[in-house]
Structures are given as C-alpha cells and as structure tokens.
Enzyme design. Structure first.
Site, PDB file in Angstrom:
ATOM      1  N   SER A  71       0.897  -1.153   0.048  1.00  0.00           N
ATOM      2  CA  SER A  71      -0.019   0.023  -0.077  1.00  0.00           C
ATOM      3  C   SER A  71       0.771   1.210   0.064  1.00  0.00           C
ATOM      4  CB  SER A  71      -0.950  -0.004   1.052  1.00  0.00           C
ATOM      5  OG  SER A  71      -1.874   0.835   0.932  1.00  0.00           O
ATOM      6  N   ASP A 115      -8.903  -5.460  -5.367  1.00  0.00           N
ATOM      7  CA  ASP A 115      -8.723  -4.278  -4.698  1.00  0.00           C
ATOM      8  C   ASP A 115      -9.395  -3.260  -5.069  1.00  0.00           C
ATOM      9  OD1 ASP A 115      -7.378  -2.398  -3.047  1.00  0.00           O
ATOM     10  OD2 ASP A 115      -5.123  -2.969  -3.637  1.00  0.00           O
ATOM     11  N   HIS A 133      -7.524  -5.721  -1.024  1.00  0.00           N
ATOM     12  CA  HIS A 133      -6.440  -4.872  -0.616  1.00  0.00           C
ATOM     13  C   HIS A 133      -5.259  -5.723   0.141  1.00  0.00           C
ATOM     14  CE1 HIS A 133      -3.827  -1.334  -0.664  1.00  0.00           C
ATOM     15  NE2 HIS A 133      -3.877  -1.141   0.578  1.00  0.00           N
TER      16      HIS A 133
END
Length: 823
Positions: free
Chosen positions: A676, A767, A799
């Site tokens: 991320s 995601d 995610h």
C-alpha cells in the site's frame, strides 16, 4: 487450491494495512460485479502474463513462474513457513463468573489458517481460573478446543448465563440466531432475507448488544434487498415477479453506492432488535435513510421512561467514500427509542409524546467524530472516543481523544449536552511520556470496580501498551511493563484483574494476568503473572529458530532539521531491528527494510508469523516507523501530508544509513518490502536510490497517484497526502490537468527511468483501495526498460491479500525472491 496467475517478466503477514491495524481485517468474498480495470478475461490475462518473459514460454513440466533452482527454494521454505502458519492466534476472550463464587471461567476465541480450505478455522478453548496468591494464578484448561463451523460471531450476555451465536448465510438462506444456555441450545431463530441480510460482525458497523435483563438483543444487519424492476415479453411489468412467473426476469435497478474496500456488494447497515423469548424481530424506526449505523449499545433504563438505543451514524451525503481503515469519515452518536419495551413496564405507564419518542436525537453535534460509546456501570455518564483530528485534517488516521457526556437521570435526552474532554489530543510527545491515544478498539465492558477507571490498549511509539484512564479526573497511567519493549493487548477483565496477551517480533503471544495492588490510599500498582497456556505453542524447530534471534527498538535522529519543522516533527522516529543473536565470521545477514502502509499507521513490536519466518531464513529486519506514523504525537503525524515521497523516503534512507554505520547491515545486501503506502515508499526508494537495493517486493503498491485518484475508493486521500491537510477542501471528483500533473510528479512512476532493482509485485485483483491497474502499469513500464520483474495476481483478493492461500504464497515468494538476489 485457488488458481494464481503468475510469471517472471524478464528483461535483465508483510500484510500492511492502509493505516493502523485498528479494526479486524475482514476476509470478504468477491463482489457480485468484480472490478475489472484491465477488461481482460482470466484466460487473456494469463496469456498476457505468460508472454511477458523474454519471448520463451514457461519451462515444460515446471509450475508457472518457476525454474529448477527456484523450485528447490520453494520446497524448503514452504515446509518451514507452514510451521509458522500453524501457530494459533488469540483473537478474543471473555470471563464468566462462577455460580459458586470461587474463581471464574475464561473463554478464548482462537483461530488458525486452513490452507487447504482457504479459510480461517475458529475455535473456542476454556479454562477455569483461580487466583491462588498474589504471585500465582491457576488456569485449568479444557483438554481440547472446540471448532466453530460457520459461526460469524459470539456474544455472551452480561451475566454470562447465555451465549448468542450468529451464523450468517453464504447465499440467500436465512441468518441463524442461536441462544445457548450452560449445557444446551435453548432457542434457535431463522431470520429470512425479507427481514434483513447478514449481520455485521466486524469492522466499523459491527454492533451487537444485550439489554440488561437479557431478553432483547440490538444488532446491525444489512437492509433487505430492494425491489428491482421486472420485465417480460411485453416490457415492464407492474406488480413485480411471482415465483411461478417463468416468462419474466429481474432488472438491475439503480446502482447503490457502498462503503468501498471490503464492503463491495454489502447492503446498507441498519438497526434491528430481536426478542429472544418470542423470536420477533423489529427494525428500529425513525433513523434517517442516509445514515449508516453501527456500534449499538443499550442506554440505561429509567423507570417510567422508554428505553433508548445509542448508536454511531455515518452520513452518505454527498457520497460514500471508502471507510475501511479510514477514521476521517465524520460520524456522530445518536439516540433512538427501542422498538420493544421492558415487559415490567406497561405502555400506558410511560411518559412522553409518542411522536417525539420515535424521533432520532443527535448527542454529539459539537464534535465531528464520535464512536465506541460505553456507559459507566452506574449509567451516570457516557464515554466515547473521537477521531476529530483525523476528520478535521483529512489524514485517514490520527491521534484520538476521549470524551464524556453526563447522562440525564430523568431519561430526557438533550442535543446540547456538554461534552467533557477527558483525554485531549497530545500534540508533542515528550521523551518517554504519554504520546496520546491511538486505540484499535474498546472492550465491551472496560471498567474496573470503581466505576470510573477504563482499561484499554493504545499505541505508544513502536509498541502497544495497556493504559488505565480515570474518566472523571482524566489521569492516564501506563500499566503494562515497559522494560521489555514487548507489545501488550488487553483481552478481557476479570473483576479488577486483567487478562492480556503480550508478544514481540521473536516471542509468540503469551497470556498474562494483571493484578491490581493497593500501595497506598491514593496509589495503585499492577503485577503481571505468567499464564501457562496450550495456545500459540510453536513447533520445536520454530522455537529453536526464534531463540536464535534478538530485537531492539532504535531511535533514529531526524536529518536536516529546519526552523519550519514543529517540535514534535523534529524529534527522533523509531525502527524495530530484528537480527541473529550471533554473528558468523563478523558477516551481517542480508537486510530486509520493512515499510508499513497508511502512511498513518504503525509497525508494532508484536509477533508476526510472516516476519518471524523471514527472520528465521537468514534475514535481519529493519522495520521503520517514519515520521507520520501513529503513536508519536500529532505534530509528528501531521508533518507528513504534502511531503510524501520526500520526507518519508528520507527517513527510511536515514534509518538504513544508521544501521550500516553501526555495522549491523551489509550495504551490498539490502532489500526493501512494503504494501500500500509502504509499496509507494518502496517504489519511490528504488527510483530515488537506485543503487541502494538488490531486490524489492511490493503488495498492492501506490505507484501513480494520477491514475489512482480516478479509480480508488478514497480519492480524497490522494489530495491530502500529495497537497497537505490545508488543501483538504481542494478534493474534487474531476481533477484538473494541473492537479493530475502534480499528482504524477509526487508519484514513484515519475522516477521510473532510474529504476534497475528487480521487483516482485503481489496484487489483489479485487482491490478497490489501490486498484490492480496501479501495480500492473508500473510493472509493465519496468519491463519496457529492461528491469527484471515478477508479478503474481490473486484473482479473488482485496487490498489486504489476507486469504490464507494468498498470504502464504505471497510471503513464500518474497522469501524466495530475496534469496535469489542476496546470495
């Protein structure tokens, strides 16, 4: 096993959240209309990936993406990794008082990945507890745990005499409610989809609450499915579709926006109450339709007055942005009349106007965020947590504050009730002093017997600690031990004692029992006793490997301190360093630089099976909590928005240079790993310091903000982090060319021409936070310029890439990938 698309593109659990791991990371089934940013079928995508090598297809009779040397590494590392994966997790605990008054029963909820089924196994294990002396507590464990199959959540009643078990359906079948007594199933209710859908059992909207006399249960569930238009041979049909009507079909109707990542396909959360004597379920009336509800609790009952429910509400006006991990969504506490009344009081005896009683009352109009409501044991005040710093600044997570409302003894609610600040936001944390509140959750009953002291867990720089908070005086005390740098998490209270768990990067979770010791009339202390437990016992091999490791928490001075920096932003940040406790020939093990997501999250000194595995196969770990992380005070956190890609990158490079100068790392064997925003940092680092790293790995990385802003469920995040909190109002759904240029310039892709580091990409195809197109665009661009790349796409993951098989394959590939370049 789920099919995974992977390749080597050749031309030359680190499960990281978007922010602090406050809430349980749910494993969600894929949405009914999966996101397909590439518009490629699985067959075409597989073909594309297979063609991205040097021109030749995969070796015959070899698994996709493997060669003979890599296969040997897979075989040896996967066997060891499985031993780490098999360690159980302690998720929750409850204490049930014994009828005879001697001791109590502790019930632990534990889980373990089931790789073959690609699900998480859930168990409960109980123990009879008795405190034998001030220095010894006895836990008599049941011989075996009991597996819970198909169970969504378990909630004991206040007295512990009843147990609610909820089983959510996997299709259109009813939701099951089971009420268990001490020895048998007492009631079972099946709630059809026409009443409501699945019960929200985790995340923001989770909320299940027994009333005081244990006859009613309030809870949050999905609204029933909305009716859809019906069509037949003559066009639209009035009156809908009947079961026997085969000549018609249902249309889709209007698109309904959801709350983004992990909530795709989930319907609006709404409030319901079930009477467990009759099985009757009623929807709570009077709640504004634009409000999503959660975290419901019963208000104290007042004789002769209707009973109320208190809940948290999030407005969908003007639109729903992604809410998973996001504390910057405005929310408030509301009160609403419960649909059932206590049977001991007749309707005719109740005071008040019926129309007024059904109206919703906002309790926290003067503050932008209010959640986790908890009433004091005597019902005299209501305490709640607030993320107003996050809401007001736009940072997706920031420093919390704790507040109190005095509850009216006459039951008359007031919208202008005074909100008392109990624990304010800490702007600058002095050395070794309380840095502010950073809470991942509250216990259902967090109170000691004095009725005004709460026990909670909070982040304190790079550790998690247990705090006691007096909500009348505002006094905050750290009560978990500070000497070891372990992280502590409170599980439940046993009267004035605490059942907790502590761990470190090299120590599996250990149950602790905290006892309150009276020192003087106004002074207390806590003593912590070890509890021998069958939970979280590693294999002999894993135990031996962990015993060969050591860890420390380093303070890293900030480089380039200027007058423009606040005092809090000028203070040292931290890094957790894990290494072998014995050097061989004075040589350093290869180093993995670990970077958390967020960026307003934190890496804690707690046990992670995935990171312990990487440590055990010959790597040192440098886990960096760069400025902007949680747990260091608000000034340090707010120093990062507007400076992502520069300040955080410089902090990571400073931390690397620090361990090199200390002789703890070989500069020729450094790798970097992040997910991320950690992937954003990783791809920035290999572009800005192209000669620093021999290999990199990223999980759902942010590589191009200009691409992400139009596809993510949190486009406001792109603006706040790229422009700064003062530009929060600049967020728009229609970014200008100037905005897009700025976002591109802040992104790792702007440094792509300099990159030469071999990079592994691990991407979740479902995601919604950082859509798969972000990682694939960057990987393709690297391939174009001749950088060695490997891509694995997990077709059904969101995610977090948390499905057991996906998580396992991710970290196995990370270990093998880094081994290849660190020889």
């Amino acid at each position: 096993m789920a099919r995974v698309l992977c390749t080597s593109i050749t031309s030359s659990n680190w499960c990281v959240s978007w922010l602090r791991p406050r809430l349980p990371h749910s494993v969600s089934s894929p949405p009914p209309n999966p996101v397909r940013p590439l518009s490629l079928s699985p067959k075409r995508l597989s073909t594309f990936i297979a063609m991205t090598g040097s021109g030749a297809g995969p070796l015959k009779e070899m698994p996709l993406g493997l060669d003979p040397t890599t296969e040997e590494e897979y075989a040896s590392q996967s066997k060891l990794f499985q031993e780490f994966i098999n360690i159980s997790n302690i998720d929750k605990a409850w204490i049930i008082k014994s009828d005879c008054g001697k001791g109590s029963k502790a019930v632990f909820s534990i889980s373990q990945p089931n790789l073959l089924a690609n699900k998480k196994r859930k168990f409960i294990l109980s123990a009879h507890t008795s405190k034998e002396s001030d220095n010894y507590v006895n836990f008599q464990w049941a011989p075996f745990p009991v597996e819970l199959t198909g169970v969504s959540t378990i909630v004991p009643s206040p007295s512990g005499s009843k147990l609610l078990i909820v089983r959510n359906p996997e299709n259109e079948s009813p939701t099951q409610f089971e009420i268990w007594g001490p020895s048998q199933l007492e009631k079972e209710f099946h709630i059809p989809q026409s009443v409501h859908g699945s019960v929200y059992a985790e995340g923001w909207f989770e909320g299940i609450s027994w009333n005081a006399n244990e006859t009613l249960i309030a809870y949050v569930a999905e609204e029933p499915s909305p009716s859809k238009p019906t069509f037949g041979g003559l066009g639209y049909k009035k009156g809908g579709l009947t079961d026997k009507d085969c000549g018609s079909w249902k249309g889709q109707g209007d698109w309904v926006e959801d709350w983004g990542e992990t909530y795709a396909g989930k319907r609006q959360p709404a409030l319901f109450v079930i009477n467990i004597n009759s099985g009757e379920v009623r929807a709570v009336e009077g709640i504004t339709k634009s409000l999503s509800v959660g975290q419901v609790v019963w208000a104290p009952s007042t004789k002769g007055v209707h009973q109320y429910l208190i809940f948290v509400g999030w407005s969908s006006d003007p639109r729903k942005l992604g809410i998973k991990y996001c504390y910057n969504r405005a929310c408030a506490l509301y009160a609403i009349r419960a649909p059932f009344q206590d049977s001991e009081v007749g309707e005719s005896e109740l005071k008040g106007n019926a129309a007024e009683d059904y109206s919703m009352v906002s309790l926290t109009q003067s503050i932008s965020s209010a959640f986790y409501p908890r009433f004091s044991p005597d019902g005299k005040f209501l305490v709640f947590l607030s993320a107003k710093s996050s809401v007001d600044s736009g940072a997706h997570s920031a420093t919390d504050s704790l507040h109190r409302i005095d509850w009216p003894t006459d039951g008359k609610l007031c919208t202008s009730a005074q909100i008392v600040d109990v624990v304010p936001v800490v702007m600058c944390a002095e050395d070794n002093c309380f840095p502010g509140l950073y809470c991942s959750s509250f216990l259902r009953s967090p109170w000691l017997s004095d009725g005004c002291t709460m026990i909670l867990s909070s982040y304190w720089r790079s550790t998690e600690v247990i705090l006691s908070v007096n909500v009348l005086s505002g006094n905050v005390s750290r009560i978990s031990t500070a000497e070891s740098n372990f992280s502590w998490n409170v599980l439940t209270l046993d009267g004035d004692s605490i059942v907790a768990v502590c761990s470190s990067p090299i120590d599996v979770p250990q149950i602790k029992y905290g006892c309150l010791v009276e020192k003087e009339a106004t002074s207390t202390a806590w003593t912590w006793l070890d509890v021998s437990s069958p939970i979280s016992r590693p294999s002999e091999k894993v135990r031996s490997l962990l015993s060969s490791l050591q860890f420390s928490i380093m303070k890293i001075p900030v480089k380039g301190v200027s007058d423009s920096l606040t005092k809090g932003a000028s203070k040292p940040f931290e890094a957790i360093f894990v290494s072998s406790n014995s050097k061989k020939n004075d040589a350093c093990d290869p180093l993995i630089v670990m970077l958390h997501g967020g960026p307003h999250s934190v890496s804690l000194s707690s046990f992670s099976k995935s990171l312990a595995f990487l440590s055990s196969i010959g790597y040192s770990l440098l886990i960096v909590n760069y400025r902007g992380s949680l747990g260091f005070g608000e000034e340090a956190l707010q120093s990062l928005p507007g400076k992502v890609g520069s300040q955080d990158v410089n902090d990571v490079l400073t931390a690397i240079d620090h361990v090199i100068e200390m002789g703890l790392a070989n500069p020729s064997k450094i790798t970097v790993l992040g997910g991320s925003h950690g992937g954003f940092l990783t791809t920035h680092l290999i572009g800005q310091a192209p000669d620093k790293f021999v290999a990199a790995a990223v999980r759902n990385p942010v590589c191009n903000l200009a691409l992400m802003v139009g596809t993510t469920d949190i486009p406001d995040w792109c603006y706040v982090e790229a422009y700064g909190s003062e530009k929060k109002p600049s967020f728009t759904e229609a970014p200008s060319a100037e905005h897009l240029t700025h976002l591109h310039g802040m992104s790792p892709i702007s440094h792509l021409p300099k990159v030469k580091t071999p990079t592994l990409f691990l991407l979740g195809a479902q995601d919604l936070r950082v859509p798969v197109s972000n990682g694939l665009q960057y990987a393709r661009a690297l391939r174009e310029k001749g950088v060695e790349v490997k891509v694995i796409v997990f077709p059904h993951d969101v995610h977090g890439i948390e499905r057991p098989q996906s998580d396992f394959e991710s970290f196995l590939n990370i270990g093998v990938w880094f081994k290849k370049y660190c020889k």
